[in-house]
Write an enzyme that holds these catalytic residues in place. Structure first.
Site, PDB file in Angstrom:
ATOM      1  N   PHE A 132       0.846  -1.175   0.017  1.00  0.00           N
ATOM      2  CA  PHE A 132       0.080  -0.006  -0.051  1.00  0.00           C
ATOM      3  C   PHE A 132       0.880   1.223  -0.128  1.00  0.00           C
ATOM      4  CE2 PHE A 132      -2.856   3.108   1.760  1.00  0.00           C
ATOM      5  CZ  PHE A 132      -3.819   2.911   0.761  1.00  0.00           C
ATOM      6  N   ASP A 204       1.190  -5.088   7.703  1.00  0.00           N
ATOM      7  CA  ASP A 204       0.117  -4.267   7.817  1.00  0.00           C
ATOM      8  C   ASP A 204      -1.230  -5.223   7.483  1.00  0.00           C
ATOM      9  OD1 ASP A 204      -2.020  -2.378   7.086  1.00  0.00           O
ATOM     10  OD2 ASP A 204      -0.758  -1.079   5.784  1.00  0.00           O
ATOM     11  N   TYR A 229     -11.398   0.933  10.225  1.00  0.00           N
ATOM     12  CA  TYR A 229     -12.875   1.648   9.406  1.00  0.00           C
ATOM     13  C   TYR A 229     -13.033   0.750   8.290  1.00  0.00           C
ATOM     14  CZ  TYR A 229      -8.588   3.711   6.835  1.00  0.00           C
ATOM     15  OH  TYR A 229      -7.762   3.952   6.398  1.00  0.00           O
ATOM     16  N   LYS A 230     -12.410  -0.405   7.741  1.00  0.00           N
ATOM     17  CA  LYS A 230     -12.680  -1.261   6.548  1.00  0.00           C
ATOM     18  C   LYS A 230     -13.597  -2.396   7.169  1.00  0.00           C
ATOM     19  CE  LYS A 230      -8.286  -0.344   4.467  1.00  0.00           C
ATOM     20  NZ  LYS A 230      -8.759   0.774   3.442  1.00  0.00           N
ATOM     21  N   ARG A 378     -12.802  -2.914  -8.300  1.00  0.00           N
ATOM     22  CA  ARG A 378     -12.558  -3.636  -7.057  1.00  0.00           C
ATOM     23  C   ARG A 378     -13.862  -3.557  -6.120  1.00  0.00           C
ATOM     24  NH1 ARG A 378      -8.730  -1.545  -2.053  1.00  0.00           N
ATOM     25  NH2 ARG A 378     -10.371  -0.110  -1.864  1.00  0.00           N
TER      26      ARG A 378
END
Length: 419
Positions: A132, A204, A229-230, A378
């Site tokens: 990322f 991560d 938050y995912k 996605r």
């Protein structure tokens, strides 16, 4: 039990799985707009209904009435550790080894700095180019700041990672699940290789936590970071978390030595004395409102159980791949995610030459996924609120957008700031 699907899957068969889905009742715990198929929970999870009440409790009686007393009477001061212990259950860690705090980027800076200091004779951070971007940026910035030969070494292909781990490697830094394709690294295997060459392993878990079992202790990971938050549905900008193996707790000194990580913050000593254990990774005053909201999604995930969530995730993504490849054949799509479910997180990505415009057309029809460069559609599947029939309906909308070329309308080619 969750069932895998085949190319002969029908909408009726998927709707039947919704009837027997052991996680079906969790959908009612979320506020989901009518007419929307939300397949972007891998970017921002939906809002738990309990989040409104949690925010109201903090804003109302706790802050509004009890004011500063609530640091003591409402448990505000203990929130980072309490949430950390709950997250620890989801990533296979022990009590008092995880703390909820700050952002993923800030936490990554902390653990990378610590890891480099633990390996002072080594100056290389190893990663892959598809990590990322913020992780790469943090590693680049820290290396430039430290100077004196510190560098980030990236490989273009994950298969090249073992060869990149050399006697100058201080840290292996990877995202467990690739944010673009959903491809999953062998966390335990790569951690072992890092240790064999004398390096530390930093992971991560932003695209893993709440989507699949992780097992940081079993894998021997040194440090891990991630967001809430995912798949944990903590809300936009919700606090991140940080894990440190107990063997490192009291032998390290992290660079952001703020007062909240002091052994006695309200002693107000002019000299910094780090807290014992994981608490030393705290920095400034904690965001209580966002933490209280984030706890709602974490509690729902713990109630559901990560093994049941993973089983449904695999079944959902298998169904979506099957239906898309059957109904969208010849329409320019190529599967970009691993076909083997054990190598895939809880998302499916397809490549298309006009992927950005295609996704905008889908969003206009109420099917919300997102776009990632270069050319990737996605779709994230959050098992607590995504239905099996949603996989069919999203695939059918995708077929219609591609077959009619509605994506070629000018408004769908206008780039938004957030994609």
């Amino acid at each position: 039990m969750f069932r895998s699907t085949t190319a002969s899957t029908t909408r009726a068969s998927l709707a039947g799985q919704d009837v027997t889905d052991p996680l079906a009742d969790f959908r009612g715990q979320f506020d989901l707009p009518e007419g929307i198929l939300y397949l972007d929970g891998n970017s921002l999870g939906a809002r738990p209904k309990a989040a409104l009440a949690a925010a109201g409790r903090v804003l109302g009686p706790e802050w509004g009435h009890d004011l500063i007393k609530s640091w003591n009477t409402a448990g505000w001061f203990e929130l980072p550790g309490r949430l950390g212990d709950k997250i620890a259950e989801l990533i296979g860690a022990g009590k008092d080894t995880v703390v909820a705090t700050d952002t993923t980027s800030a936490n990554l800076f902390k653990v990378l700095a610590v890891a480099l200091k633990l390996r002072p004779e080594r100056r290389v951070i190893v990663s892959e180019r598809e990590n990322f971007p913020t992780d790469l940026y943090i590693a680049q910035g820290l290396s430039r700041f430290l100077g004196a030969g510190h560098e980030l070494r990236v490989v273009d292909n994950p298969a090249a990672l073992p060869a990149a781990l050399r006697d100058d490697t201080a840290v292996l830094m990877l995202t467990h699940v690739n944010y673009r394709t959903g491809a999953m690294h062998d966390l335990a295997g790569l951690t072992r290789l890092a240790h064999e060459c004398g390096a530390l392993a930093v992971w991560d878990l932003a695209h893993s936590v709440g989507a699949l079992p992780v097992g940081v202790v079993e894998a021997g990971a040194d440090f891990a970071v991630g967001c809430t938050y995912k798949y944990l549905n903590g809300g936009p900008g919700a606090p991140a978390f940080l894990y440190a193996a107990p063997s490192h707790h009291n032998s390290i000194e992290q660079p952001l030595s703020g007062w909240w990580g002091h052994a006695a913050p309200f002693e107000f000593s002019p000299e910094y004395r780090p807290a014992k254990g994981i608490g030393r990774f705290l920095c400034g005053t904690q965001p209580i409102l966002s933490m209280a909201v984030a706890e709602c999604g974490i509690d729902l995930m713990l109630e559901a159980g990560i093994d049941r969530v993973r089983a449904k995730s695999i079944a959902l993504t298998e169904a979506f791949i099957s239906v898309v490849e059957e109904r969208c054949a010849g329409l320019g799509l190529t599967l970009a995610s691993p076909r083997e479910p054990s190598l895939r997180g809880s998302q499916v990505s397809f490549h298309h030459d006009q992927a950005y415009a295609v996704m905008q057309a889908l969003i206009a029809r109420g099917v919300i996924g997102d776009y990632r460069e270069p050319g990737l559609l996605r779709f994230g599947f959050t098992p607590l609120y995504t239905r099996y029939a949603d996989a069919w309906d999203a695939a059918e909308s995708l077929r219609e957008v591609l077959a009619t070329r509605v994506w070629d309308r000018p408004e769908f080619h206008q780039r938004n700031a957030v994609t």
